[in-house]
Enzyme design. Structure first.
Site, mmCIF file in Angstrom:
data_model
loop_
_atom_site.group_PDB
_atom_site.id
_atom_site.type_symbol
_atom_site.label_atom_id
_atom_site.label_comp_id
_atom_site.label_asym_id
_atom_site.label_seq_id
_atom_site.Cartn_x
_atom_site.Cartn_y
_atom_site.Cartn_z
ATOM 1 N N GLY A 31 12.139 -85.786 -23.344
ATOM 2 C CA GLY A 31 11.170 -85.934 -22.630
ATOM 3 C C GLY A 31 10.266 -86.023 -22.456
ATOM 4 N N GLY A 36 10.678 -96.393 -18.559
ATOM 5 C CA GLY A 36 11.976 -96.205 -19.319
ATOM 6 C C GLY A 36 12.769 -95.241 -18.591
ATOM 7 N N HIS A 37 12.543 -94.098 -19.242
ATOM 8 C CA HIS A 37 13.195 -93.161 -18.465
ATOM 9 C C HIS A 37 13.186 -92.532 -17.367
ATOM 10 C CE1 HIS A 37 11.007 -90.498 -22.060
ATOM 11 N NE2 HIS A 37 12.265 -90.385 -22.471
ATOM 12 N N GLN A 61 17.706 -83.359 -35.297
ATOM 13 C CA GLN A 61 17.933 -85.658 -35.577
ATOM 14 C C GLN A 61 15.959 -85.897 -36.227
ATOM 15 O OE1 GLN A 61 17.709 -85.880 -30.642
ATOM 16 N NE2 GLN A 61 16.239 -88.166 -31.541
ATOM 17 N N GLN A 161 21.380 -96.358 -31.505
ATOM 18 C CA GLN A 161 21.764 -95.402 -31.060
ATOM 19 C C GLN A 161 22.989 -95.572 -30.297
ATOM 20 O OE1 GLN A 161 19.077 -91.485 -29.725
ATOM 21 N NE2 GLN A 161 19.314 -92.305 -27.918
ATOM 22 N N SER A 194 8.035 -93.007 -25.554
ATOM 23 C CA SER A 194 6.814 -91.330 -25.762
ATOM 24 C C SER A 194 5.893 -91.122 -27.192
ATOM 25 C CB SER A 194 7.687 -90.151 -25.922
ATOM 26 O OG SER A 194 8.924 -90.879 -24.867
ATOM 27 N N ARG A 195 6.348 -91.762 -28.377
ATOM 28 C CA ARG A 195 5.676 -91.877 -29.152
ATOM 29 C C ARG A 195 4.391 -92.906 -28.759
ATOM 30 N NH1 ARG A 195 10.178 -91.611 -32.191
ATOM 31 N NH2 ARG A 195 11.018 -89.350 -33.549
HETATM 32 O O1 PAF Z 1 16.774 -91.186 -27.520
HETATM 33 C C1 PAF Z 1 16.273 -90.094 -26.826
HETATM 34 O O2 PAF Z 1 15.878 -89.435 -26.548
HETATM 35 C C2 PAF Z 1 17.892 -88.714 -27.722
HETATM 36 O O3 PAF Z 1 17.845 -89.604 -29.059
HETATM 37 C C3 PAF Z 1 18.305 -88.507 -27.267
HETATM 38 C C4 PAF Z 1 19.616 -89.104 -27.354
HETATM 39 C C5 PAF Z 1 17.963 -87.352 -25.761
HETATM 40 C C6 PAF Z 1 19.355 -87.190 -28.422
HETATM 41 O O4 PAF Z 1 18.552 -86.264 -27.972
#
Ligand code: PAF
Length: 348
Positions: A31, A36-37, A61, A161, A194-195
């Site tokens: 969220g 980017g998203h 996480q 990731q 987001s940060r």
């Molecule tokens: O990159 C992220 O936003 C998170 O690490 C993900 C892949 C949604 C998993 O919580």
């Protein structure tokens, strides 16, 4: 756009989409959506028939003392953006939906079953944030299990990731194609995250030191520097020059194993993590190291390195070595700051 809160609803809808032959695109997020998203959503929309976005700030996480509580959240704002972007389904589960049987009272998301991707989970981000990648792999595995056959889109900004999720999907035989998408940057080079919203004005200005260090490191690799430590020292010096930033790690690694090679050859990834004020930021860039023959041509002056603008840090196609002395010669595809997209297309 339909908003779903229950995991069984998501599974049912995904199955019925697949039964009717729809190609499903999945965009997992935490969220507080930014451009980017939305670029992931846009790509999913062009490549799939139905797009599912998930919004879940995954407690598993985040380590103790990390920013779970202050992680920015704005579900209403996110839903408006996703509606405008033409998304079909948004899954916004509660912690109880994702982790129905907590094993430790009061520990959000504690669960008996987790997914650990050995090796890659222990390096870099994994070493700095113990348990982080186990949390990521676990939640993404759950989403893959719920959605089933799909294309899943992840940003290259979280390069480690992305590699980890690809590996996990392969090892656990998920019918999911993991697609990596280019990092989107501000005009000064700062990777969108987001940060970033938690940075003060001066910190925001200081934060572009990460991309500056990567760009300078990438230029050195393009110019024929093959020693990882020399490239890293350059990156460290740049970050040290910024009083508001403190470096956690900087490295020049093999793009596929994330290990530091003896010499930089082939696909190289420069990676960096630093705190700016209290905000922890990460970034990376791909570079193709020139071959020995190309390096000697650079040294003889028959090839020169053309300048790369900061804004081009990420999306430059591999056209960086430019012939000098030979009119019009352009060594396309020889070496360059590599687009993240390219790296992923060349997955081994
Ligand atoms: O990159 C992220 O936003 C998170 O690490 C993900 C892949 C949604 C998993 O919580």
């Amino acid at each position: 756009m339909q908003v779903l809160e229950r995991s069984d609803e998501l599974a049912e809808i995904a199955q019925s989409l697949q039964r009717s032959g729809n190609r499903v695109g999945l965009v997992p997020t935490m969220g507080f959506l930014h451009r980017g998203h939305l670029s992931l959503v846009e790509r999913a929309r062009t490549e799939c028939d139905s797009v599912v976005v998930t919004i879940f700030v995954n407690p598993l996480q985040f380590g103790e003392g990390e920013d779970f509580d202050v992680y920015p959240r704005d579900v209403q704002g996110d839903l408006t953006k996703l509606e405008d972007a033409g998304v079909d389904f948004v899954f916004v589960p509660t912690v109880e939906q994702m982790y129905p049987e907590p094993v430790a009272a009061g520990v959000s998301g504690a669960t008996a079953t987790t997914v650990l991707v050995r090796g890659i989970s222990e390096l870099w981000e994994g070493a700095s944030r113990p348990g982080h990648f186990e949390g990521v792999a676990t939640v993404v595995a759950k989403l893959f299990a719920l959605v089933g056959r799909c294309r899943a889109y992840f940003g290259d900004k979280d390069y480690q990731q992305l590699l980890l999720i690809r590996r996990m999907a392969r090892d656990l035989l998920f019918p999911v194609e993991v697609v990596g998408c280019s990092t989107i940057r501000e005009p000064d080079g700062l990777a969108l995250s987001s940060r970033n919203v938690r940075l003060s004005g001066p910190e925001r200005r200081a934060a572009c030191v990460l991309s500056r260090a990567l760009l300078d490191g990438a230029r050195d690799v393009q110019s024929g520097e093959t020693q990882p430590h020399s490239v890293v020292e350059k990156m460290q010096r740049i970050v040290l020059g910024e009083p508001l930033a403190s470096l956690e790690y900087a490295a020049a690694v093999d793009a596929w194993t994330l290990e530091v090679p003896e010499k930089l050859v082939g696909d190289v990834r420069l990676i960096i993590a630093a705190r700016v004020g209290s905000v922890r930021l990460i970034d990376n860039v791909g570079v193709i190291a020139p071959t020995t023959a190309e390096v000697s041509r650079i040294q003889q002056g028959t090839f020169g390195v053309c300048s790369v603008e900061d804004r081009e840090l990420e999306p430059v196609e591999a056209t960086v070595l430019v012939g000098v002395g030979q009119a019009g010669e352009q060594a396309s595809g020889v070496a360059g700051v590599k687009s993240n997209h390219q790296v992923n297309r060349q997955e081994r």
